[in-house]
Motif scaffolding. Structure first.
Motif, mmCIF file in Angstrom:
data_model
loop_
_atom_site.group_PDB
_atom_site.id
_atom_site.type_symbol
_atom_site.label_atom_id
_atom_site.label_comp_id
_atom_site.label_asym_id
_atom_site.label_seq_id
_atom_site.Cartn_x
_atom_site.Cartn_y
_atom_site.Cartn_z
ATOM 1 N N GLY A 43 16.242 18.152 9.405
ATOM 2 C CA GLY A 43 15.484 19.309 8.949
ATOM 3 C C GLY A 43 14.222 18.932 8.190
ATOM 4 O O GLY A 43 13.717 17.815 8.275
ATOM 5 N N ASP A 44 13.723 19.886 7.414
ATOM 6 C CA ASP A 44 12.451 19.755 6.708
ATOM 7 C C ASP A 44 12.686 19.055 5.368
ATOM 8 O O ASP A 44 12.937 19.694 4.345
ATOM 9 N N ILE A 45 12.599 17.740 5.364
ATOM 10 C CA ILE A 45 12.859 16.941 4.166
ATOM 11 C C ILE A 45 11.554 16.718 3.397
ATOM 12 O O ILE A 45 10.505 16.490 4.008
ATOM 13 N N PRO A 46 11.580 16.763 2.058
ATOM 14 C CA PRO A 46 10.357 16.539 1.275
ATOM 15 C C PRO A 46 9.689 15.211 1.611
ATOM 16 O O PRO A 46 10.355 14.211 1.856
ATOM 17 N N LYS A 47 8.370 15.221 1.599
ATOM 18 C CA LYS A 47 7.594 14.020 1.891
ATOM 19 C C LYS A 47 7.602 13.075 0.686
ATOM 20 O O LYS A 47 7.990 13.446 -0.414
ATOM 21 N N PHE A 48 7.149 11.851 0.919
ATOM 22 C CA PHE A 48 7.123 10.818 -0.118
ATOM 23 C C PHE A 48 6.417 11.314 -1.383
ATOM 24 O O PHE A 48 6.922 11.144 -2.495
ATOM 25 N N ASP A 49 5.241 11.944 -1.212
ATOM 26 C CA ASP A 49 4.454 12.380 -2.363
ATOM 27 C C ASP A 49 5.091 13.552 -3.104
ATOM 28 O O ASP A 49 4.733 13.832 -4.246
ATOM 29 N N GLU A 50 6.025 14.259 -2.467
ATOM 30 C CA GLU A 50 6.679 15.393 -3.108
ATOM 31 C C GLU A 50 7.888 14.977 -3.931
ATOM 32 O O GLU A 50 8.328 15.709 -4.813
ATOM 33 N N ILE A 51 8.418 13.791 -3.653
ATOM 34 C CA ILE A 51 9.598 13.294 -4.374
ATOM 35 C C ILE A 51 9.166 12.605 -5.675
ATOM 36 O O ILE A 51 8.359 11.693 -5.666
ATOM 37 N N ASP A 52 9.693 13.058 -6.786
ATOM 38 C CA ASP A 52 9.432 12.413 -8.078
ATOM 39 C C ASP A 52 10.592 11.503 -8.478
ATOM 40 O O ASP A 52 10.391 10.528 -9.195
ATOM 41 N N LEU A 53 11.785 11.824 -8.021
ATOM 42 C CA LEU A 53 12.952 11.022 -8.385
ATOM 43 C C LEU A 53 14.050 11.242 -7.360
ATOM 44 O O LEU A 53 14.390 12.379 -7.045
ATOM 45 N N PHE A 54 14.592 10.139 -6.831
ATOM 46 C CA PHE A 54 15.736 10.226 -5.925
ATOM 47 C C PHE A 54 16.495 8.908 -6.053
ATOM 48 O O PHE A 54 16.182 7.929 -5.405
ATOM 49 N N THR B 54 0.825 -1.194 0.000
ATOM 50 C CA THR B 54 0.000 0.000 0.000
ATOM 51 C C THR B 54 0.865 1.251 0.000
ATOM 52 O O THR B 54 2.066 1.202 0.231
ATOM 53 N N SER B 55 0.208 2.386 -0.235
ATOM 54 C CA SER B 55 0.930 3.655 -0.234
ATOM 55 C C SER B 55 1.595 3.903 1.111
ATOM 56 O O SER B 55 2.701 4.409 1.189
ATOM 57 N N GLY B 56 0.917 3.515 2.188
ATOM 58 C CA GLY B 56 1.482 3.687 3.517
ATOM 59 C C GLY B 56 2.775 2.930 3.689
ATOM 60 O O GLY B 56 3.718 3.416 4.313
ATOM 61 N N ASN B 57 2.837 1.704 3.131
ATOM 62 C CA ASN B 57 4.069 0.922 3.214
ATOM 63 C C ASN B 57 5.185 1.572 2.396
ATOM 64 O O ASN B 57 6.353 1.518 2.782
ATOM 65 N N LYS B 58 4.829 2.125 1.256
ATOM 66 C CA LYS B 58 5.839 2.793 0.437
ATOM 67 C C LYS B 58 6.413 4.000 1.165
ATOM 68 O O LYS B 58 7.613 4.276 1.096
ATOM 69 N N GLU B 59 5.560 4.726 1.862
ATOM 70 C CA GLU B 59 6.039 5.861 2.642
ATOM 71 C C GLU B 59 6.960 5.391 3.756
ATOM 72 O O GLU B 59 7.943 6.061 4.089
ATOM 73 N N LYS B 60 6.657 4.213 4.311
ATOM 74 C CA LYS B 60 7.512 3.652 5.363
ATOM 75 C C LYS B 60 8.888 3.314 4.797
ATOM 76 O O LYS B 60 9.921 3.571 5.430
ATOM 77 N N VAL B 61 8.918 2.724 3.607
ATOM 78 C CA VAL B 61 10.194 2.400 2.959
ATOM 79 C C VAL B 61 11.005 3.669 2.739
ATOM 80 O O VAL B 61 12.196 3.728 3.033
ATOM 81 N N TYR B 62 10.344 4.705 2.227
ATOM 82 C CA TYR B 62 11.025 5.980 1.971
ATOM 83 C C TYR B 62 11.616 6.541 3.259
ATOM 84 O O TYR B 62 12.758 7.010 3.291
ATOM 85 N N SER B 63 10.858 6.458 4.338
ATOM 86 C CA SER B 63 11.331 6.942 5.630
ATOM 87 C C SER B 63 12.553 6.164 6.097
ATOM 88 O O SER B 63 13.535 6.739 6.595
ATOM 89 N N ILE B 64 12.519 4.840 5.919
ATOM 90 C CA ILE B 64 13.654 3.998 6.311
ATOM 91 C C ILE B 64 14.892 4.336 5.483
ATOM 92 O O ILE B 64 16.009 4.416 5.996
#
Length: 205
Positions: free
Chosen positions: A120-131, A101-111
């Motif tokens: 500091g103020d790092i862009p959220k999962f939905d704000e990142i298009d490429l990293f 789910t999207s929630g799990n993907k956000e968890k992966v991004y956080s990890i």
């Protein structure tokens, strides 16, 4: 003694209001411009911090001869498996966190961000298009928030919202070069302003 109760005349009051209005017309655009530049500068600093942290992360993993993250949004590793935490990868077919789910993907991004020790103020999962990081350690970063479009570009070249959207669309369709990052000169698709590595730059929306 007779007191002088004379106040301001209507003309005097109108003159004061007119002067205050002129001052406001001059000051408000200047203040807005300063605030806009300040917000953009803050995100430019964030973009530079993220790019540098990813480069340092890659170099450390190379020294230790360890697998590293190639895509910070999905947790994909250099061994074509997926990180389930900062130090372990699972088989691609078992990448439940990545494919869930999207929630799990956000968890992966956080990890994955924890691997970079970002503050500091790092862009959220939905704000990142490429990293992403390619095999040479070049970092490709593109994110968008309410204030600015930010990308890792070649040198200090400026770019437009349209060029940013090109990167965003290519990221969605996977139509990058063989390394999965920005096209370099001579490759297709090619946009000379959008190359792997380079300097993190932001422009206001």
């Amino acid at each position: 003694m007779k007191k002088n109760n004379k106040g301001f005349t209507l003309i005097e009051l109108l003159a004061v209001i007119l002067i205050l209005g002129i001052i406001a017309l001059i000051a408000i655009p200047t203040v807005n411009s300063i605030l806009k530049e300040s917000r953009t500068g803050a995100w430019k600093s964030t973009a530079s911090q993220m790019t540098k942290a990813a480069e340092n992360y890659f170099q450390l993993k190379q020294i230790k001869n360890q697998d590293y993250v190639v895509d910070f949004k999905t947790g994909k590793a250099s061994n074509n498996k997926f990180f389930t935490d900062k130090g372990q990868t699972s088989a691609a077919g078992d990448a439940a966190l990545n494919l869930g789910t999207s929630g799990n993907k956000e968890k992966v991004y956080s990890i994955m961000l924890e691997s970079l020790s970002l503050k500091g103020d790092i862009p959220k999962f939905d704000e990142i298009d490429l990293f992403q990081i390619d095999t040479n350690g070049a970092v490709a970063l593109a994110f968008s928030n309410t204030n600015a479009y930010c990308m890792t570009v070649d040198g200090n070249a400026d770019f437009t919202a349209a060029e940013y959207n090109t990167v965003k669309n290519n990221a969605a369709t996977g139509s990058f070069n063989a390394s999965g990052l920005f096209a370099t000169a001579g490759e297709s698709p090619v946009t000379t302003k959008l190359k792997i590595g380079g300097t993190a730059v932001c422009v206001s929306k």
